[in-house]
Design a protein around this motif. Structure first.
Motif, PDB file in Angstrom:
ATOM      1  N   ALA A 224       0.757  -0.827   0.182  1.00 12.22           N
ATOM      2  CA  ALA A 224       0.006   0.098   0.142  1.00 12.22           C
ATOM      3  C   ALA A 224       0.560   1.362  -0.229  1.00 12.22           C
ATOM      4  CB  ALA A 224      -1.249   0.252   0.948  1.00 12.22           C
ATOM      5  N   VAL A 225       0.311   2.239  -1.153  1.00 11.54           N
ATOM      6  CA  VAL A 225       1.553   2.924  -1.035  1.00 11.54           C
ATOM      7  C   VAL A 225       0.266   4.698  -0.672  1.00 11.54           C
ATOM      8  CG1 VAL A 225       2.976   4.073  -2.475  1.00 11.54           C
ATOM      9  CG2 VAL A 225       2.949   1.878  -2.954  1.00 11.54           C
ATOM     10  N   PHE A 288       6.849 -12.002   1.556  1.00 12.50           N
ATOM     11  CA  PHE A 288       7.441 -10.558   2.505  1.00 12.50           C
ATOM     12  C   PHE A 288       8.865 -10.456   1.900  1.00 12.50           C
ATOM     13  CE2 PHE A 288       5.729 -13.322   5.949  1.00 12.50           C
ATOM     14  CZ  PHE A 288       4.637 -13.538   5.629  1.00 12.50           C
ATOM     15  N   ALA A 289       9.158 -11.097   0.906  1.00  5.13           N
ATOM     16  CA  ALA A 289      10.157 -10.557   0.481  1.00  5.13           C
ATOM     17  C   ALA A 289      10.143  -9.696  -0.920  1.00  5.13           C
ATOM     18  CB  ALA A 289      11.802 -11.948   0.130  1.00  5.13           C
ATOM     19  N   VAL A 290       9.291 -10.591  -2.055  1.00  6.74           N
ATOM     20  CA  VAL A 290       8.516  -9.651  -2.687  1.00  6.74           C
ATOM     21  C   VAL A 290       8.177  -8.193  -2.555  1.00  6.74           C
ATOM     22  CG1 VAL A 290       7.414  -9.368  -4.070  1.00  6.74           C
ATOM     23  CG2 VAL A 290       8.010 -11.933  -3.626  1.00  6.74           C
ATOM     24  N   GLU A 291       7.400  -8.382  -1.133  1.00  8.64           N
ATOM     25  CA  GLU A 291       6.778  -6.794  -0.369  1.00  8.64           C
ATOM     26  C   GLU A 291       8.092  -6.169  -0.267  1.00  8.64           C
ATOM     27  OE1 GLU A 291       4.845  -8.225   2.518  1.00  8.64           O
ATOM     28  OE2 GLU A 291       2.323  -8.796   1.550  1.00  8.64           O
ATOM     29  N   ARG A 292       8.739  -6.476   0.618  1.00  4.24           N
ATOM     30  CA  ARG A 292       9.774  -5.416   0.369  1.00  4.24           C
ATOM     31  C   ARG A 292      10.416  -4.919  -0.807  1.00  4.24           C
ATOM     32  NH1 ARG A 292      10.795  -8.821   5.062  1.00  4.24           N
ATOM     33  NH2 ARG A 292      11.338 -10.172   3.807  1.00  4.24           N
ATOM     34  N   LEU A 294       9.887  -4.540  -3.802  1.00  5.76           N
ATOM     35  CA  LEU A 294       8.447  -3.916  -4.900  1.00  5.76           C
ATOM     36  C   LEU A 294       8.385  -2.280  -3.626  1.00  5.76           C
ATOM     37  CD1 LEU A 294       5.447  -6.439  -5.726  1.00  5.76           C
ATOM     38  CD2 LEU A 294       6.430  -4.702  -6.794  1.00  5.76           C
ATOM     39  N   ARG A 295       8.366  -2.565  -2.418  1.00  6.49           N
ATOM     40  CA  ARG A 295       8.210  -0.947  -2.012  1.00  6.49           C
ATOM     41  C   ARG A 295       9.819  -0.554  -2.486  1.00  6.49           C
ATOM     42  NH1 ARG A 295       6.696  -4.119   2.853  1.00  6.49           N
ATOM     43  NH2 ARG A 295       4.250  -4.135   3.044  1.00  6.49           N
ATOM     44  N   TRP A 296      10.886  -0.706  -1.721  1.00  2.48           N
ATOM     45  CA  TRP A 296      11.969   0.173  -2.508  1.00  2.48           C
ATOM     46  C   TRP A 296      12.026   0.340  -3.931  1.00  2.48           C
ATOM     47  CZ3 TRP A 296      16.659  -0.348   0.598  1.00  2.48           C
ATOM     48  CH2 TRP A 296      18.036  -0.194   0.485  1.00  2.48           C
TER      49      TRP A 296
END
Length: 360
Positions: A224-225, A288-292, A294-296
């Motif tokens: 979520a952004v 969780f790795a994909v979420e981090r 993606l945020r980066w």
């Protein structure tokens, strides 16, 4: 010369040799007759018992070898699949090995108990022993042991069904209610978990009421952004799509992403911000790795594109905007500044009485 009377043997002390020999002969004859009459029965019973034992041993050995061969075949098939790309995603060799060994141990124990127990009952029946009291006593003892060790029996049965149904295995990340973490060992009575902080949990299988397996099938990565409400939504979708396309072509994210990264739309719209929801289907346990990641990547792409994120540094036009109101730093007038206001009159000192003061 006559012998003294004290030295002469009495008639009662002289053994009756013919009578003793006769009794011994009769005893031997009776024993020989008994053996002659029953040796065939004894030989038949002995041969029957020997045959029962030999057949039970042969059947037990054959069943155990068949089960061992089946377990080895399961392990070899797991090792063959492990070297492929599919094996790296779906198959855990250690999990398959422990599961197959546990199932093999249970099956071997059950087979040995049934075969040897049946053989023991047949031997007792061949010896003409009444099995009804024995079976009744065994039933009562089994009920007593079942009530006394009900927790142990519950744990064991839960472990058996859990392994048979393959609810989880070594390497899976599960939520067992009482504890959560990565499964490092699966037993018939206890499951061993490694927690997120490194602690080891020993969970009895009978205490697990529900299981959430986070490593089976697929997982979902959600990001979520929060951006300014004045941003262009089409531009945001375009930038996120560029980030998703570049990420899907790079290793190891090309294997961990099992579906396209989708912009689901606006999740929340407020007066000072709006939330854009991004989602992707991933390999189980890798969300969780994909979420981090993606945020980066989204943060870097938004900074390059000039899209402002809530909580970031203010933009230049915001810093160089209109001057602040000079009256914003001036405090509001106080009601105590007016001497005739009710607040000022309420805080005025009480005048002393006019008459004389009486004191002791």
């Amino acid at each position: 010369m006559p012998w003294p009377a004290v030295l002469l043997p009495l008639a009662a002390d002289v053994p009756d040799t013919p009578a003793s020999v006769k009794e011994a002969q009769e005893s031997v004859t009776e024993a020989a007759s008994f053996i002659e009459q029953n040796w065939a029965t004894w030989l038949s019973i002995g041969l029957r018992i020997l045959l029962i034992v030999v057949i039970a041993a042969v059947i037990r050995s054959a069943v155990r070898k068949a089960l061992t061969k089946l377990i080895n075949r399961m392990n070899s098939s797991a090792e063959a699949v492990e070297g492929t790309a599919l094996g790296g995603l779906l198959v855990n060799a250690e999990r398959r090995r422990q599961r197959s060994e546990a199932i093999g141990s249970v099956l071997r124990s059950v087979a040995s108990f049934l075969i040897l127990g049946t053989a023991a009952l047949m031997v007792l029946a061949a010896l003409k022993i009444d099995l009804a009291p024995l079976l009744a006593s065994a039933g009562v003892a089994g009920v007593a042991i079942g009530f006394g060790a009900r927790n142990l029996v519950t744990d064991f049965l839960s472990g058996v069904f859990m392994i048979m149904e393959d609810q989880y295995g070594v390497g899976d990340k599960i939520d067992a209610g009482v504890a959560s973490g990565e499964v490092i060992e699966v037993g018939l009575r206890v499951t061993k978990l490694r927690g997120d902080n490194g602690e080891i949990w020993y969970v009895r299988n009978g205490e697990i009421k529900r299981i959430g397996n986070l490593s089976q099938g697929w997982a979902t990565a959600s990001v979520a952004v929060q951006v300014k409400p004045t941003e262009n939504l089409a531009r945001i979708r375009e930038v996120v799509q560029q980030v998703a396309d570049s990420m899907a072509k790079e290793s190891p994210w090309d294997e961990r992403l099992w579906g396209p990264v989708e912009v689901l739309g606006l999740d929340e719209v407020l007066l000072a911000s709006m939330t854009v929801k991004v989602s992707a289907k991933t390999m189980p346990g890798k969300q969780f790795a994909v979420e981090r990641e993606l945020r980066w990547r989204i943060k870097e792409a938004f900074d390059t594109a000039g899209i402002r994120i809530i909580g970031g540094a203010p933009a230049a036009d915001e810093e160089e905007g209109a001057p602040a109101d000079p009256t914003a730093s001036v405090a509001a007038p106080s009601a105590l500044a007016n001497p005739i206001s009710p607040q000022s009159l309420a805080t005025a000192p009480i005048p002393p009485p006019a008459g004389p003061r009486i004191t002791k």
